[in-house]
Design a protein around this motif. Structure first.
Motif, short mmCIF file in Angstrom:
data_model
loop_
_atom_site.label_atom_id
_atom_site.label_comp_id
_atom_site.label_asym_id
_atom_site.label_seq_id
_atom_site.Cartn_x
_atom_site.Cartn_y
_atom_site.Cartn_z
N GLU A 95 38.41 39.01 33.73
CA GLU A 95 37.18 39.60 34.39
C GLU A 95 37.24 41.08 35.08
OE1 GLU A 95 36.59 36.91 37.77
OE2 GLU A 95 38.19 37.07 38.90
N THR A 96 38.29 41.47 35.40
CA THR A 96 38.80 43.02 35.72
C THR A 96 38.69 43.81 34.49
OG1 THR A 96 41.14 42.73 35.80
CG2 THR A 96 40.21 42.39 37.75
N ALA A 97 39.13 43.54 33.42
CA ALA A 97 38.99 44.37 32.50
C ALA A 97 37.52 44.38 31.81
CB ALA A 97 39.54 43.80 31.07
N LEU A 98 36.63 43.33 32.13
CA LEU A 98 35.18 43.30 31.77
C LEU A 98 34.67 44.50 32.71
CD1 LEU A 98 32.95 40.29 31.53
CD2 LEU A 98 32.23 42.04 32.85
N ILE A 99 35.24 44.43 34.04
CA ILE A 99 34.47 45.46 34.77
C ILE A 99 34.60 46.68 34.45
CG2 ILE A 99 34.71 46.29 37.38
CD1 ILE A 99 35.11 43.21 38.46
N GLU A 100 35.89 47.08 34.04
CA GLU A 100 36.27 48.33 33.60
C GLU A 100 35.41 48.72 32.44
OE1 GLU A 100 39.36 50.57 34.09
OE2 GLU A 100 38.71 49.67 36.12
N SER A 101 35.13 47.71 31.36
CA SER A 101 34.49 47.90 30.52
C SER A 101 32.80 48.34 30.72
CB SER A 101 34.46 46.74 29.50
OG SER A 101 33.72 47.11 28.20
N LEU A 102 32.53 47.65 31.75
CA LEU A 102 31.17 47.55 32.21
C LEU A 102 30.81 49.09 32.66
CD1 LEU A 102 30.05 44.66 34.48
CD2 LEU A 102 28.84 45.41 32.62
N GLU A 103 32.18 49.74 33.42
CA GLU A 103 31.93 51.00 33.82
C GLU A 103 32.23 52.15 32.88
OE1 GLU A 103 35.16 50.97 37.06
OE2 GLU A 103 33.69 49.81 38.28
N GLY A 104 32.11 51.76 31.31
CA GLY A 104 32.31 52.64 30.48
C GLY A 104 33.65 53.22 30.16
N LYS A 105 34.54 52.19 30.47
CA LYS A 105 35.94 52.74 30.14
C LYS A 105 36.72 51.77 29.16
CE LYS A 105 36.31 53.81 35.05
NZ LYS A 105 36.82 52.93 36.22
N ALA A 126 25.96 45.24 26.06
CA ALA A 126 26.45 44.68 25.21
C ALA A 126 28.15 45.09 24.84
CB ALA A 126 25.89 44.94 23.67
N GLY A 127 28.98 44.23 24.94
CA GLY A 127 30.14 44.52 24.88
C GLY A 127 30.78 45.16 23.42
N ALA A 128 31.80 45.74 23.01
CA ALA A 128 31.84 46.37 21.75
C ALA A 128 33.27 45.85 21.05
CB ALA A 128 32.26 47.82 22.07
N GLY A 129 33.46 44.69 21.56
CA GLY A 129 34.55 44.09 20.67
C GLY A 129 36.04 44.36 21.14
N ALA A 130 36.29 43.42 22.18
CA ALA A 130 37.85 43.57 22.84
C ALA A 130 37.97 42.30 23.39
CB ALA A 130 38.05 44.65 23.64
N PHE A 131 38.97 41.40 22.94
CA PHE A 131 39.18 39.89 23.53
C PHE A 131 39.52 40.19 24.92
CE2 PHE A 131 42.23 36.55 24.12
CZ PHE A 131 41.31 35.41 23.99
N VAL A 132 40.19 41.37 25.35
CA VAL A 132 40.60 41.33 26.49
C VAL A 132 39.78 41.26 27.70
CG1 VAL A 132 41.00 43.72 26.55
CG2 VAL A 132 42.40 42.32 28.10
N LYS A 180 25.67 44.36 45.91
CA LYS A 180 26.55 43.24 45.19
C LYS A 180 25.91 42.80 43.80
CE LYS A 180 28.01 41.19 49.72
NZ LYS A 180 27.84 40.05 50.43
N TYR A 181 26.94 42.57 43.01
CA TYR A 181 26.52 42.38 41.70
C TYR A 181 26.82 41.04 41.29
CZ TYR A 181 26.26 47.30 41.28
OH TYR A 181 25.85 48.61 41.49
N ILE A 182 25.94 40.03 40.44
CA ILE A 182 26.50 39.00 39.87
C ILE A 182 26.44 39.16 38.43
CG2 ILE A 182 24.10 37.78 39.65
CD1 ILE A 182 25.74 35.22 40.73
N ILE A 183 27.85 38.77 37.92
CA ILE A 183 27.87 39.16 36.50
C ILE A 183 28.27 37.91 35.54
CG2 ILE A 183 29.38 40.49 34.82
CD1 ILE A 183 30.02 42.32 37.32
N CYS A 184 27.68 38.00 34.35
CA CYS A 184 27.73 36.66 33.29
C CYS A 184 28.88 37.30 32.32
CB CYS A 184 26.70 36.26 32.79
SG CYS A 184 26.91 34.82 31.70
#
Lengths: 581, 161
Positions: free
Chosen positions: A271-281, A261-267, A173-177
């Motif tokens: 939370e689900t977009a954040l997860i996609e980004s965490l997965e490198g997408k 570190a995010g790469a600059g995308a408001f979306v 399980k993951y806890i994400i900020c």
């Protein structure tokens, strides 16, 4: 005595580092300790230098410049501050902090963000020790008792999310900020991470224990280099002290932590977009359900909370959920942090109990409107929020009351506007933003925001037509209903609220081609008042397109066919002869 | 791809540190941009090859996020804040004045390679609005005239060198 310099991002932007080096230079070989702290929220007074005697703040100097360094050092050495009254904070400005109730920001501007010892000296990491002796269920109960709701904007009860993630079965399980603070005009999360990174870590640890997570991930904007640096350092310190890693404090509970570190995308604030980004997408939202609590990062149960939410957790455990729920209103408990900016005298970071009125925040804490102008509206919730007019200034800050106005609590952006702000222009500003930031996955958001942006652009350019408002209203409804994620569903809010409270401004733009704030340059007409013009020729010489005619000592005139409405003539005229209508 | 000839050996260290895990694609692109100043096409192809991800996916990610640049950057990166507080304090006029002065749009670099102009989301110095940042240093409470005089100072300095 100790000299402490406020070194958050805005302090540094105002020159804190230069002052720090100058103070170091003068204090060299003297028995004076020099320290740093984060942001105390008084951005309007930066750079700020505090003098401490032990733990007690004895003097605060504001709008300090490099040239003040020597006399500050001398005063500290002689313990005589009488010569520094010109830079000492005024009683009136002290109010700014005195009127607040600080929980999430409890250490901001007080402790050294780069020192775990300082955090612990001020009661830090006591809560996690307490939690490790409780059952996860008890921890969730305590949070439930507090009434804490997600501070990222949606206001979903924190305990409920934790409980759902706890109950979900998963290998890991993951806890994400979520520290991808993207609202233009909001900097609460940045200030917390820069000023008190350990409170975020402790809050996440407690959450991790409660849901049974093995890894903590902080998704933070790449545009926040100082926040990332301080958090990295804090994680190292916490690992060394045994708060992060294997078998934490001998409890058998283990949890790792890392920053992404995010790469600059408001979306990616979704939370689900954040997860996609965490997965490198590409950060494109997923359909819900399944919710992240069931299937999130790498399809494992994941819990996502905002920085401010986590910053409250350790305090709640330490002081009890009931202490927290004493503050606030029936439906909103505790406090809320706002980034108060715009046309307000005292801009900065404020934390107030729920239930305070907008008027009190803007006038009592914020000191009213700049330059004696009159208040027009306050914008809450950024691109997902709305503008609240003067008539509703006595609205109290809680989730329900703010939603009733058409705005939202949001993550904490609070931008004050005066009579010089065009409300149609404001709506266009936010639609420019959402149209640019729309990820493009769903048609309603991708094309709908684009069409709205086009209509608004037409209106501010003086080309609005009858029927535009109706079309805007129709688009708002369709986008709200049809968009996939929160970004699209809330994108119409800035337009809906300005239409609701400032429809006359839209009508003036469309029917009369007039912008009362004189902001929409396409609609302005510059002319020269013959009674004031003395024929000095300055305007004619400065006009970039040679639209002004006239001889020396004779009244000048502006050729409207050539004028590009740049405003140069009005700026250079020393006789106030250029009128703008 | 022939127009790019980047030194791809510089990427080896990045691959070592972040393994060949597609999950690390964004981080690897960030590191690559730190090395090359931008993301040359051959670098993106190499990253795709190493992570076993198609070039389309790599470029898809690179173009999705505003941090990534596909063109080389100028010596001075000018960032003009477009946050709400700056907006109400006149950042639009500031941005168009700077853009006119340099003769470039946001996201572009001057032909002499000195300036890159970028409109950015909130820089978080809201009390100093309107703000521009040049190579990390913030300049606040600007007017178009003040901004242009700062830039012309830099231009003079560059011309002298």
């Amino acid at each position: 005595m100790r000299i402490v310099i406020g070194e958050g991002s805005c302090g540094i932007a105002a020159g804190a580092i230069k002052i720090h080096s100058a103070i170091e230079k003068y204090a060299a070989e003297k028995d004076i300790e020099i320290g740093i702290t984060g942001c105390n929220g008084m951005c309007f007074l930066e750079p700020i230098v505090d003098i401490y005697d032990g733990k007690e703040l004895i003097k605060r100097f504001v709008r300090v410049s490099e040239s003040d360094a020597e006399r500050i050092v001398n005063a500290v050495e002689n313990e005589d501050f009488s010569s520094l009254s010109d830079i000492e904070i005024s009683d009136e400005d002290k109010n700014f902090l005195d009127l607040q109730t600080r929980i999430a920001l409890r250490n901001c501007g007080k402790t050294d963000p780069e020192s775990i010892e300082d955090y612990m000296d001020n009661g830090g990491y006591k809560a996690i020790k307490k939690v490790l002796k409780m059952s996860p269920k008890e921890v969730i109960e305590e949070i439930k008792f507090s009434g804490l709701a997600g501070r990222g904007g949606a206001g979903f009860p924190t305990w409920f999310k934790w409980s759902a993630a706890r109950k979900s079965a998963g290998e890991k399980k993951y806890i994400i900020c979520n520290a991808d603070e993207g609202d233009p005009g909001a900097f609460m999360d940045r200030a917390v991470i820069e000023s008190d990174p350990h409170s975020l870590i402790e809050g996440m640890l407690i959450g991790a224990y409660a849901i049974g997570a093995q890894e903590m991930i902080v998704y933070v904007r790449a545009e926040y280099p100082l926040a990332i640096k301080r958090l990295e350092e804090a994680i190292k310190q916490a690992e060394k002290a045994g708060f992060i890693g294997e078998n934490i404090l001998g409890s058998g509970f283990s949890c790792k932590m890392r920053i992404k570190a995010g790469a600059g995308a408001f979306v990616c604030g979704e939370e689900t977009a954040l997860i996609e980004s965490l997965e490198g997408k590409r950060g494109m939202p997923r359909l819900k359900p399944p919710f992240p609590a069931q299937s999130g990062f790498k399809n494992e149960p994941s819990n996502i909370n905002n920085v401010e939410t986590f910053a409250n957790i350790a305090w709640i455990i330490e002081n009890g959920g009931s202490e927290f729920s004493k503050l606030g209103t029936e439906n909103s408990k505790g406090t809320k942090v706002f980034a108060l900016t715009g046309k307000v005298n005292k801009s900065g970071l404020v934390e107030v109990p729920m239930g305070m009125t907008l008027r009190d925040v803007i006038y009592k804490i914020g000191g009213g409107i700049k330059n004696g102008k009159s208040f027009k509206a306050v914008q809450l919730g950024g691109p997902s929020g709305g503008c609240i007019p003067k008539e509703l200034l006595d609205t109290v800050i809680d989730y329900k009351s703010l939603s009733a106005t058409g705005a939202i609590m949001g993550s904490g952006g609070m931008v004050v506007m005066d009579e010089d702000t065009c409300m149609v222009g404001m709506a266009k500003f936010f639609l420019d933003f959402t149209a640019e930031e729309s990820c493009g996955k769903c048609v309603h958001c991708r094309i709908g925001t684009k069409r709205m942006q086009e209509i608004l652009t037409k209106i501010v350019n003086g080309e609005g037509e009858q029927g535009d408002i109706e079309l805007l209203e129709e688009l708002c409804g369709v986008i709200k209903d049809g968009a996939l994620c929160g970004l699209g569903q809330t994108a119409p809010n800035p337009v809906l609220t300005t239409l609701r409270y400032f429809k006359d401004e839209y009508d003036e733009h469309i029917s009369e081609h007039r912008c009362r704030a004189k902001e929409c340059s396409a609609m302005l007409k510059y002319s020269i008042n013959p009674e004031k013009c003395i024929g000095c020729t300055v305007c004619a010489r400065n006009c970039p397109v040679k639209a002004i005619n006239g001889e020396l000592k004779k009244t000048h005139t502006i050729d409207q066919n050539i004028c590009i409405k740049c405003g140069m003539c009005s700026k250079v005229c020393r006789f106030g002869a250029v009128s703008i209508g | 791809m022939s127009e790019y000839k980047s030194d791809l050996t510089k990427l080896e260290k990045v691959f070592e540190e972040y393994e060949s895990n597609p999950e690390n694609l964004i981080t690897i692109l960030q590191k690559a941009q730190e090395i090359y100043g931008y993301l040359p096409k051959d670098v993106m192809y190499k990253i795709g090859e190493k992570l076993k991800v198609s070039p389309a996916k790599v470029i898809g990610v690179a173009t999705f996020y505003s941090q990534f640049r596909l063109e080389p950057m100028g010596k001075y990166l000018i960032m003009i804040c477009q946050g709400t507080a700056c907006h109400v304090s006149g950042s639009e006029k500031l941005a168009s004045a700077v853009s006119d002065y340099l003769g470039i749009e946001s996201g572009k670099t001057t032909s002499d390679g000195v300036f890159t102009l970028q409109k950015v989301a909130c820089l978080g110095c809201c009390s100093l609005a309107p703000v521009m940042m040049i190579n990390g240093e913030a300049y606040g409470r600007l007017t178009p005239e003040k901004a242009i005089s700062i830039l012309s100072e830099i231009r003079k300095k560059e011309a002298a060198e």
